[in-house]
Design a protein around this motif. Sequence first.
Motif, short mmCIF file in Angstrom:
data_model
loop_
_atom_site.label_atom_id
_atom_site.label_comp_id
_atom_site.label_asym_id
_atom_site.label_seq_id
_atom_site.Cartn_x
_atom_site.Cartn_y
_atom_site.Cartn_z
N CYS A 158 1.93 -40.08 -33.61
CA CYS A 158 3.12 -39.92 -34.45
C CYS A 158 4.39 -39.66 -33.66
O CYS A 158 5.43 -39.33 -34.22
CB CYS A 158 2.89 -38.79 -35.46
SG CYS A 158 2.42 -37.23 -34.68
N GLY A 159 4.33 -39.79 -32.33
CA GLY A 159 5.51 -39.63 -31.52
C GLY A 159 5.76 -38.17 -31.14
O GLY A 159 4.98 -37.27 -31.46
N HIS A 160 6.88 -37.95 -30.45
CA HIS A 160 7.14 -36.60 -29.94
C HIS A 160 8.63 -36.40 -29.66
O HIS A 160 9.41 -37.35 -29.61
CB HIS A 160 6.36 -36.38 -28.63
CG HIS A 160 6.81 -37.30 -27.53
ND1 HIS A 160 6.22 -38.53 -27.31
CD2 HIS A 160 7.80 -37.20 -26.60
CE1 HIS A 160 6.82 -39.13 -26.29
NE2 HIS A 160 7.78 -38.34 -25.85
N PHE A 161 9.00 -35.14 -29.48
CA PHE A 161 10.31 -34.76 -28.96
C PHE A 161 10.15 -34.46 -27.47
O PHE A 161 9.25 -33.71 -27.08
CB PHE A 161 10.85 -33.51 -29.67
CG PHE A 161 11.29 -33.75 -31.08
CD1 PHE A 161 12.56 -34.23 -31.36
CD2 PHE A 161 10.44 -33.49 -32.14
CE1 PHE A 161 12.98 -34.44 -32.66
CE2 PHE A 161 10.84 -33.70 -33.45
CZ PHE A 161 12.11 -34.18 -33.72
N ALA A 162 11.00 -35.05 -26.64
CA ALA A 162 11.00 -34.75 -25.21
C ALA A 162 11.96 -33.58 -24.98
O ALA A 162 13.14 -33.66 -25.34
CB ALA A 162 11.43 -35.97 -24.41
N LEU A 163 11.46 -32.52 -24.38
CA LEU A 163 12.23 -31.29 -24.23
C LEU A 163 12.52 -31.01 -22.76
O LEU A 163 11.68 -31.23 -21.89
CB LEU A 163 11.46 -30.11 -24.83
CG LEU A 163 10.97 -30.30 -26.27
CD1 LEU A 163 10.14 -29.10 -26.70
CD2 LEU A 163 12.14 -30.52 -27.22
N SER A 164 13.71 -30.50 -22.50
CA SER A 164 14.12 -30.17 -21.13
C SER A 164 13.54 -28.82 -20.74
O SER A 164 14.18 -27.77 -20.91
CB SER A 164 15.64 -30.16 -21.02
OG SER A 164 16.04 -29.88 -19.69
N VAL A 165 12.32 -28.85 -20.24
CA VAL A 165 11.61 -27.62 -19.88
C VAL A 165 10.89 -27.84 -18.55
O VAL A 165 10.22 -28.86 -18.36
CB VAL A 165 10.58 -27.23 -20.96
CG1 VAL A 165 9.71 -26.07 -20.48
CG2 VAL A 165 11.28 -26.86 -22.26
N LEU A 166 11.05 -26.89 -17.64
CA LEU A 166 10.29 -26.86 -16.39
C LEU A 166 9.36 -25.67 -16.44
O LEU A 166 9.79 -24.56 -16.77
CB LEU A 166 11.24 -26.72 -15.18
CG LEU A 166 12.30 -27.80 -15.00
CD1 LEU A 166 13.22 -27.43 -13.83
CD2 LEU A 166 11.67 -29.16 -14.75
N GLN A 167 8.10 -25.88 -16.13
CA GLN A 167 7.13 -24.79 -16.23
C GLN A 167 6.68 -24.35 -14.85
O GLN A 167 6.27 -25.16 -14.02
CB GLN A 167 5.92 -25.22 -17.06
CG GLN A 167 5.00 -24.06 -17.41
CD GLN A 167 4.15 -24.31 -18.64
OE1 GLN A 167 4.25 -25.37 -19.26
NE2 GLN A 167 3.33 -23.35 -19.01
N PHE A 168 6.81 -23.05 -14.61
CA PHE A 168 6.39 -22.44 -13.36
C PHE A 168 5.37 -21.35 -13.68
O PHE A 168 5.69 -20.17 -13.72
CB PHE A 168 7.59 -21.85 -12.61
CG PHE A 168 8.71 -22.83 -12.39
CD1 PHE A 168 8.60 -23.82 -11.43
CD2 PHE A 168 9.87 -22.76 -13.16
CE1 PHE A 168 9.63 -24.73 -11.23
CE2 PHE A 168 10.91 -23.66 -12.96
CZ PHE A 168 10.79 -24.65 -11.99
N GLY A 169 4.16 -21.76 -13.98
CA GLY A 169 3.14 -20.80 -14.38
C GLY A 169 3.45 -20.24 -15.75
O GLY A 169 3.64 -20.99 -16.72
N ASN A 170 3.54 -18.93 -15.84
CA ASN A 170 3.81 -18.28 -17.12
C ASN A 170 5.30 -18.07 -17.38
O ASN A 170 5.67 -17.38 -18.33
CB ASN A 170 3.09 -16.93 -17.20
CG ASN A 170 1.61 -17.08 -17.47
OD1 ASN A 170 1.16 -18.14 -17.92
ND2 ASN A 170 0.84 -16.04 -17.21
N VAL A 171 6.12 -18.65 -16.55
CA VAL A 171 7.58 -18.57 -16.75
C VAL A 171 8.12 -19.99 -16.81
O VAL A 171 7.80 -20.82 -15.95
CB VAL A 171 8.27 -17.79 -15.61
CG1 VAL A 171 9.77 -17.69 -15.88
CG2 VAL A 171 7.66 -16.40 -15.46
#
Length: 505
Positions: A158-171
Motif C-alpha cells: 500500500c505504499g509508504h511515507f519516506a521520512l528524514s530520519v537517521l538511526q544511531f542505535g536507540n537514538v
Amino acid sequence: AYFDEATECPIAAYRARGDRVTFVAELAANWARLRNEVPEKRKVALVLANYPNKDGRLANGVGLDTPAATVHVLKILSEAGYFVSNPPENSDELMQAILKGPTNWLTDRAQKTGGVQMSMADYQIAYGQLPYEVRQKIEERWGAPEQDPFYTPGSVDCGHFALSVLQFGNVIVGLQPARGYNIDPTDTYHSPDLVPPHNYLAFYFWLRHQFGAHAIVHMGKHGNLEWLPGKALAQSETCMPEVVLGPMPHIYPFIVNDPGEGTQAKRRAQAVIIDHLTPPLTRAETYGPLKELEALVDEYYEAAGVDPRRIDHLRREILSLTSVTGLDQDAGLSGSDEESDLAKLDAYLCELKEAQIRDGLHVFGQSPTGALERDLVIALVRVPRGDGTGENASLIQAISQDLGLGFDPLDADMAAAWEGERPDVLAAVSDDNWRSTGDTIERLEMLAIELVEGRADVCGNATAKVMQHIESTVFPCVRDCGLKEGTALLTALSGHFVAPAPSGA
C-alpha cells in the motif's frame, strides 16, 4: 455555572474533564516510564528544525550550531550509557547523511534514498485513532493521505511515507517536516490555522509508535510544532500540538534570552526547557574596505593640520570608496556638504567598530574557550549590572575612572577630537592613531583584554573590584555553562526535575 434560586446568583463549580485527566495521567506515566528505564534501553529522538524549508537551512536554530550541538549531544548520551551506534564524527558528516535522504525540499526528493519508511497501513491505523473533527480538517485542507506528495505508492503493497530520519542505535536524528507544501513557508510557519499535512503526522506517528521513543528532544529555537492550530493553553484532544505529540515527554534546548517563545512550547507542547548560552559576543572592529576607509579618514584629519594640499584628494577618495561600499546610505551622508558628511562617516565608523556582535554560534553542552571566552566575559561586564557600583560597575567605565580620563566611555561622542589625558598605559596598547574619543574607547577596550588575560596590572580600586568579580563569579559561570547544559539534558531524560535557569524558563 448554574443559577441558584436561594442566593439568586450564578454558582460556578469546577469539574474535571475526563479526557484531560486521562491525558495528564498518561503524560505522568510516560515520565515515570522514562525514569524507570535504564539509559541503555531508553529511546530518544533528536528533532532538528528546518526553516524555511530548503536544504540550505537544514538544522537551523537561533544562536545555536545545531549540527555540532547534535553531534555533541550524541556523545553526551553515549558517555551516559545510552546505546548510540556509529554516530557521526562531526557536523559535516551528519549533514551529508541527512542530505542523502529525503528532506523537506520536494524538487529532487524522489531521487534520494535513505531515511526510514512508514507504511500506509501503519499510518492509517494511527490516523484512524484521531478525532473525526481533526481528520476532517486535515482532509479538507490536504486531501486523502495518498495525495500527499511525500507519499510513495507501492507496487506490491500500500505504499509508504519516506521520512528524514537517521538511526544511531536507540537514538535517532530526524528532520522536522514542513507545515505544508506548495505554500510560502515564511508566511505559514507561525500560522494559527494551517493544519499539518499527512507527512507531518507520519513523522511523529513513526517516532511514537514505530520507533517507540521514550522522549523527544527538539534541538534549538525553534521548531513549528508549538505553533500548530489549537488553544493558546490548556490543550484539548483536537488541538494540533497534542494530536501530533501525544502524551510524550518533550525536552527543548532553547536559547536563554528568549523565554517568551520558550513559554509557548511549555504551554502548548508540554516542553521542559533547557536553557542554553547565547553565542559568544565580541567587538565588531573594522576589516577589508572598512579598515581601508578608517585609515583614509585618519589620514585626512592628519593632513588637515600638516599637509592641506592632500585634503581635496583624500576627500574625493574617501567619498568615492564610501559610495562604492554603500556606506554613504548606511551612515546617512547627504552628498551636499562634504565636511559634514566626513564627520558623520567618522562617527559611524567609530560606532560600527565598537558594536557588539556575535562571534559564531553556541554549541550545546560546550562552554566557549580561548578568545571566545575572553570576549564574552568582557562583553558581560562592559555595561553596569545590578546597582552598577563596586563589583557591578562597568569594567570600561572603571578603567576610565581610575585613569582619570574624565568622561563616560559608554556615553560619548566617538567622533569628537580627544583632548583629554593620554596615560602611558593606554598609549602602550596600540600604535594606531589616537585622534578621537572613539580611539580612546578602543584603547580602553584593548586594555580590558590585557587585564582579563592577565597581561596588564590593575590600574586602580574601581577596576580591581570589577576584576575580582570577573575572576570569582563571571569566569566560573561561563565555564560551567556547557557542563550544566549537558547535565540538565541528562536530568530531564532521566525523568527528574530540572530547576529553572536565569531566564525563568
